[in-house]
Design a protein around this motif. Structure first.
Motif, PDB file in Angstrom:
ATOM      1  N   THR A 631       0.824  -1.203   0.000  1.00 61.95           N
ATOM      2  CA  THR A 631       0.000   0.000   0.000  1.00 61.95           C
ATOM      3  C   THR A 631       0.863   1.260   0.000  1.00 61.95           C
ATOM      4  OG1 THR A 631      -1.774  -1.161   1.175  1.00 61.95           O
ATOM      5  CG2 THR A 631      -1.796   1.247   1.237  1.00 61.95           C
ATOM      6  N   THR A 635       0.665   3.891  -3.098  1.00 63.90           N
ATOM      7  CA  THR A 635       0.218   5.255  -2.804  1.00 63.90           C
ATOM      8  C   THR A 635       1.271   6.275  -3.195  1.00 63.90           C
ATOM      9  OG1 THR A 635      -1.136   4.452  -0.960  1.00 63.90           O
ATOM     10  CG2 THR A 635      -0.581   6.787  -0.974  1.00 63.90           C
ATOM     11  N   LEU A 638       1.553   6.462  -7.112  1.00 61.15           N
ATOM     12  CA  LEU A 638       0.450   7.188  -7.740  1.00 61.15           C
ATOM     13  C   LEU A 638       0.488   8.677  -7.409  1.00 61.15           C
ATOM     14  CD1 LEU A 638      -2.472   4.647  -7.177  1.00 61.15           C
ATOM     15  CD2 LEU A 638      -1.303   5.152  -9.329  1.00 61.15           C
ATOM     16  N   VAL A 655      -9.700  10.983 -10.396  1.00 65.34           N
ATOM     17  CA  VAL A 655      -9.838   9.545 -10.635  1.00 65.34           C
ATOM     18  C   VAL A 655      -8.698   8.786  -9.953  1.00 65.34           C
ATOM     19  CG1 VAL A 655      -9.836   7.746 -12.394  1.00 65.34           C
ATOM     20  CG2 VAL A 655     -11.115   9.872 -12.770  1.00 65.34           C
ATOM     21  N   ILE A 656      -7.481   9.289 -10.078  1.00 66.07           N
ATOM     22  CA  ILE A 656      -6.345   8.642  -9.406  1.00 66.07           C
ATOM     23  C   ILE A 656      -6.522   8.705  -7.889  1.00 66.07           C
ATOM     24  CG2 ILE A 656      -3.848   8.774  -9.037  1.00 66.07           C
ATOM     25  CD1 ILE A 656      -3.568   9.810 -11.872  1.00 66.07           C
ATOM     26  N   VAL A 658      -9.352   8.633  -6.293  1.00 65.38           N
ATOM     27  CA  VAL A 658     -10.321   7.601  -5.935  1.00 65.38           C
ATOM     28  C   VAL A 658      -9.666   6.222  -5.925  1.00 65.38           C
ATOM     29  CG1 VAL A 658     -12.460   6.471  -6.653  1.00 65.38           C
ATOM     30  CG2 VAL A 658     -12.276   8.959  -6.737  1.00 65.38           C
ATOM     31  N   VAL A 659      -8.743   5.985  -6.858  1.00 66.60           N
ATOM     32  CA  VAL A 659      -8.008   4.708  -6.861  1.00 66.60           C
ATOM     33  C   VAL A 659      -7.211   4.548  -5.567  1.00 66.60           C
ATOM     34  CG1 VAL A 659      -6.185   3.406  -8.013  1.00 66.60           C
ATOM     35  CG2 VAL A 659      -7.911   4.595  -9.370  1.00 66.60           C
ATOM     36  N   ILE A 660      -6.561   5.616  -5.124  1.00 68.82           N
ATOM     37  CA  ILE A 660      -5.818   5.559  -3.862  1.00 68.82           C
ATOM     38  C   ILE A 660      -6.760   5.274  -2.692  1.00 68.82           C
ATOM     39  CG2 ILE A 660      -4.463   6.941  -2.241  1.00 68.82           C
ATOM     40  CD1 ILE A 660      -3.155   8.313  -4.590  1.00 68.82           C
ATOM     41  N   VAL A 662      -9.536   3.604  -2.824  1.00 67.64           N
ATOM     42  CA  VAL A 662      -9.924   2.187  -2.910  1.00 67.64           C
ATOM     43  C   VAL A 662      -8.819   1.308  -2.338  1.00 67.64           C
ATOM     44  CG1 VAL A 662     -10.428   0.300  -4.498  1.00 67.64           C
ATOM     45  CG2 VAL A 662     -11.492   2.543  -4.834  1.00 67.64           C
ATOM     46  N   ILE A 663      -7.563   1.585  -2.702  1.00 63.57           N
ATOM     47  CA  ILE A 663      -6.443   0.786  -2.194  1.00 63.57           C
ATOM     48  C   ILE A 663      -6.364   0.876  -0.671  1.00 63.57           C
ATOM     49  CG2 ILE A 663      -3.930   0.572  -2.180  1.00 63.57           C
ATOM     50  CD1 ILE A 663      -3.956   1.551  -5.091  1.00 63.57           C
TER      51      ILE A 663
END
Length: 923
Positions: A631, A635, A638, A655-656, A658-660, A662-663
């Motif tokens: 993680t 993180t 990104l 968008v990136i 939101v990906v972080i 989610v992770i």
């Protein structure tokens, strides 16, 4: 009768009071009709929440606006295509006519802008501007679909809409900007829910703390308790997870608003809890000044006359008349009030709508950057005081309950007798948990403009924390390695193929020395260069680090959860978090070096911790080695996209972000699951001295868990037997199913002929059991010798037949079907899971030579050979059982009854199990 009338009058009076109160508090809802961009007309409540609205606002001229503004609100109503704004304040400008410009930015682009004359809207307090009267501006601006076409529909529902509204005020006489106010825009949806999420996360953390404490306090044998404690979830890993998520926002990049909102849910783990009284009390000490009730700089003579927008406005000012609908001045007594407005930004906070670096992350919890260190230090000291109070209160509460006979006298006896050692360990653990946030915030404080007083405090705390924790770790290592010498030799790193979850291919770094020790194939190449540091003890008989009770009592809070050969990992971890704090807190002024350096550092640290594999528990390894490290790497990697130099589109940046989320969200869910599993395993550990668990479905899991603890404690690599292939299994079954080719015979029935001794009685006095025979089994990580009575026993010498010849057997005259039923019932009764678990020994190893010494928990062979009498065979015994020989004798009623009692006593644990051993006694 009079009483009844009085009662009715009282009820009527109360009803009247309630009615009048509801009428006074209530407000008639006003409705209007509106048409949206799709041409749909509907009735709308005036006090409805708009689609987009402003929250906190600030001065976008850096405090140089010629106004002191106490209220600035703006909103966009998509259901009737109107924009409203409301501004209240004062000014020192004597007499000036104005022009105003309002704009809406969303995700880095301008979505709406309009210039207007306040006189055209009948905003009389601004037409003209005069210092003798307060500024009270209210306007409703109708817009068309073309003007707001740049605002996408998703903006009205996406969490943490990233946008801002700005109002700029220009003086007609000088054509310069004399006021600018900006507010962040919201739509009501947000990832920031600290009031809801923080208590939930805190509750799970308290569960982890309770489970960890009980696994360390329950029991009498220190070494046995350590085995169970090592597999409970460390509170340090729980806090490290939450702190890692929060301090992801300390990098100096331009964060999307969704990340700042998400990280606000974890600020409490770093001691950053926004209690207004605490925060405001340290403002002046941290160098923060200003009025929190207003923004602006009325009285300043600095005026922005750089042209730009002012030139555009005055170049087309004559075109503005007649474009806007006029509206009467704002009346506060009407029912058009609203509660979605924001407040002036707190002094020391960044401009609303900006989420750059650590100040932008702290804005999610409304805390100024210069206050962060002092606030965290205060809450850390409060946590230390709460730990001291909790341990002391628990100690004296248990003593009081024991004196009142409400609990057993020996309940948590080891904790009550050594509570000061537990207190010191808990305090040390608290400082260990706070080490990373304190180091990060002190280093950050050195890079923030602050008074000398707060810098001096930061320097003192930095030195005390660093020297104290490093000194403690060095002292703990030196205590263990004082006798002996250190050896350094070259080694190599190789990547060995493995599978995650048995299916996903994966490469695992392994040391060359590890491959050689395990007898595995060593690649011909030397691999990546590495060194191995070993300690060679001068005393080979010295107990291992996990068998040294004195060391465990003093430093078990540091080393107990790590493997026997990795007990020193706490010293490496301390160095790792310190250098990580240097990247996060000290390099804030060099964002490129900060983020790329941290990424490389995390990758190297992941390889090292994967090679060391320090944790004894599998769940701790999954969290501390794999999930946390991966993680951190993802993180940080990104986050490179948010560097201002790259100029990434803000929608893609969101968008990136939101990906972080989610992770990191999956990581949080995994931690919560592991806390739950850790609580269940601790519950199992607390029932280790009970035969009955209470939950039948988990009984097999409990036995396997205890066996797993015993296998992991020695820290010896065991090669698992290779599983035969499907073809091999089919071939083996085919061979077994074939009939033997050579002649053979099979005994299917044996019939006994009557004998002379059948005429004897059923009960032979010489076959009475000898009382007080006992057998003690040790199940601790450190096996003890088997204790016996002075008489040498064989494996099943519970009976005496001294009146018979040595080779004779005792028989009873006749059997019945009832006897056979009892015999079959005793044969079919399985051994208890606890008895099966206790029937094996635990290997013990030495640090240096890795040699094993296994204690067989059974009757000794010498005792069996030297038995004075022949021992009859117990009916129903298994071959190889420690309580039965390998042959079978004829059963009798008395012997069947005795055998059933012996099996019942075999599964009955005694109080000596508290020391990690079980005594099997015949009553």
């Amino acid at each position: 009768m009079a009483t009844r009338r009085g009662h009715d009058a009282m009820i009527a009076l109360l009803s009247l009071i309630l009615f009048l109160a509801s009428a006074a508090n209530g407000r008639d809802t006003k409705y209007v009709y509106g048409t949206d961009a799709h041409g749909k007309t509907q009735q709308l409540a005036v006090d409805r929440t708009p689609a987009l609205f402003t929250k906190d606002f600030g001065d976008c001229l850096g405090g140089e606006s010629l106004f002191n503004v106490t209220k600035f609100d703006a909103a966009y109503y998509a259901d009737n295509l109107t924009i409203i704004f409301h501004i209240d304040g004062t000014t020192n400008v004597r007499n000036e006519s104005l022009m105003m410009h309002i704009s809406v930015d969303a995700y880095g682009s301008s979505r709406f802008d309009m210039t207007f004359d306040p006189c055209a809207l009948n905003i009389y307090s601004l037409c003209p501007l005069n210092a003798s009267r307060p500024v009270e501006g209210w306007a409703v601006i109708p817009v068309g679909p073309q003007q707001v076409g740049g605002i996408p529909p998703i903006a009205f529902s996406i969490p943490d809409f990233e946008g801002s509204t700005k109002v700029q005020i220009f003086a007609n006489s000088s054509r310069t900007e004399i006021g600018c106010f900006q507010a962040v825009m919201r739509n009501g949806n947000s990832f920031s829910q600290p009031e809801a999420l923080a208590p939930v996360l805190g509750l799970f953390t308290l569960v982890a703390i309770g489970a960890s404490f009980l696994s360390a306090a329950y029991g009498v044998s220190t070494t046995h308790m350590r085995t169970h404690f090592a597999h409970s979830l460390p509170v340090l890993l729980v806090f490290e997870t939450f702190q890692t998520i929060f301090f992801s926002g300390a990098l100096t990049v331009s964060w999307p608003s969704v990340l700042a909102a998400w990280w606000s849910n974890f600020a409490w783990s770093a001691g950053l809890i926004n209690v207004p009284g605490v925060v405001h009390s340290v403002d002046s000490f941290a160098g923060i000044t200003g009025n929190a009730s207003q923004v602006g700089g009325a009285g300043s003579t600095v005026i922005n006359n750089g042209g730009g927008l002012a030139a555009q406005i005055y170049g087309r000012a004559e075109e503005l008349s007649g474009e806007l609908d006029k509206r009467a001045s704002y009346n506060e007594s009407n029912p058009y009030d609203y509660n979605w407005s924001g407040d002036p930004v707190t002094p020391g906070m960044p401009l609303p709508g900006s989420w750059t670096g650590f100040p932008g992350t702290l804005s999610g919890i409304n805390m100024p950057g210069p206050d962060a260190f002092i606030v965290s230090l205060l809450w850390t000291l409060i946590a230390v005081g709460l730990v001291m109070l909790a341990i002391t209160a628990l100690k004296f509460s248990l003593e009081g309950l024991a004196k009142m006979k409400w609990i057993a006298e020996d309940r948590l006896g080891l904790f009550r007798s050594r509570w000061t050692e537990y207190l010191l360990g808990a305090l040390g653990r608290t400082f260990f948990i706070a080490f990373f946030p304190i180091m990060t915030l002190t280093l950050y404080q050195f890079n923030v403009k602050a008074p000398a007083g707060v810098l001096a405090v930061a320097a003192v705390v930095f030195i005390l924390f660093l020297a104290g924790m490093v000194g403690m770790a060095a002292y703990a290592c030196r205590t263990r390695t004082r006798a002996g010498r250190m050896e350094v030799r070259r080694d190599g790193i190789h990547f060995r193929q493995a599978k995650v979850f048995g299916k996903v291919p994966f490469s695992v770094p392994v040391l060359r020395s590890t491959l050689e020790k395990r007898g595995l194939e060593v690649p011909a190449t030397s691999g990546l260069p590495w060194i191995q540091i070993r300690h060679l003890d001068d005393n080979p008989s010295k107990p291992t680090v996990h068998q040294d009770e004195k060391y465990l009592a003093r430093f078990g809070w540091l080393s107990a959860r790590y493997r026997r050969t990795r007990w020193w990992f706490f010293s490496y971890y301390l160095g790792y978090v310190f250098f990580r704090a240097c990247f996060v807190g000290a390099a804030v002024n060099s964002p490129i070096a900060q983020i790329y350096g941290l990424l490389i550092y995390e990758i190297v640290a992941f390889v090292i911790v994967a090679i060391l594999n320090p944790f004894e528990g599998a769940r701790n390894t999954a969290l501390g080695v794999w999930m946390l490290s991966i993680t951190k790497i993802l993180t940080t990697g990104l986050s490179i996209a948010f560097l201002p130099e790259l100029g990434l589109d803000r929608i893609i940046a969101t968008v990136i972000g939101v990906v972080i989320i989610v992770i990191q969200g999956f990581l949080v869910i995994a931690v919560l699951i592991l806390i739950t599993l850790g609580a269940i395993s601790t519950w199992m550990s607390l029932t280790r001295n009970r035969e009955e668990f209470g939950v039948e479905i988990l009984e097999g899991t409990r036995v396997r868990y205890f066996e797993h603890l015993e296998q992991k404690a020695p820290d010896v690599w065991r090669q698992e037997p290779s599983k035969p292939s499907r073809k091999g299994k089919e071939k083996e079954v085919a061979v077994v199913s074939q009939e033997p080719k050579e002649p053979y015979f099979k005994v299917q029935e044996v019939r006994r002929a009557p004998k002379i001794e059948d005429e004897d009685g059923d009960i032979l006095p010489d076959m009475e059991t000898r009382p007080n025979s006992s057998l003690r089994f040790d199940t601790t990580a450190h096996p003890r010798s088997v204790s016996r009575q002075s008489r040498p026993d064989s494996g099943n010498s519970f009976y005496s037949a001294s009146s018979l010849p040595r080779g004779a057997r005792a028989h009873r005259a006749s059997w019945s079907s009832k006897d056979f039923a009892q015999w079959e019932a005793s044969m079919e009764r399985p051994d208890s899971s606890l008895a099966q678990r206790l029937s094996t020994g635990t290997p013990m190893l030495d640090d240096g030579n890795n040699t094993t010494s296994t204690t067989l928990i059974a009757a000794s062979a010498n005792s069996t050979r030297n038995s004075l009498v022949h021992t009859p065979t117990g009916i129903g015994s298994r071959p190889g059982s420690p309580l039965s020989p390998l042959h079978m004798a004829t059963p009798s009623r008395e012997r069947l009854r005795k055998h059933a009692e012996e099996r019942r006593f075999l599964t009955k644990p005694s109080r000596s199990s508290l020391r990690g051993e079980t005594t099997l006694e015949e009553e």
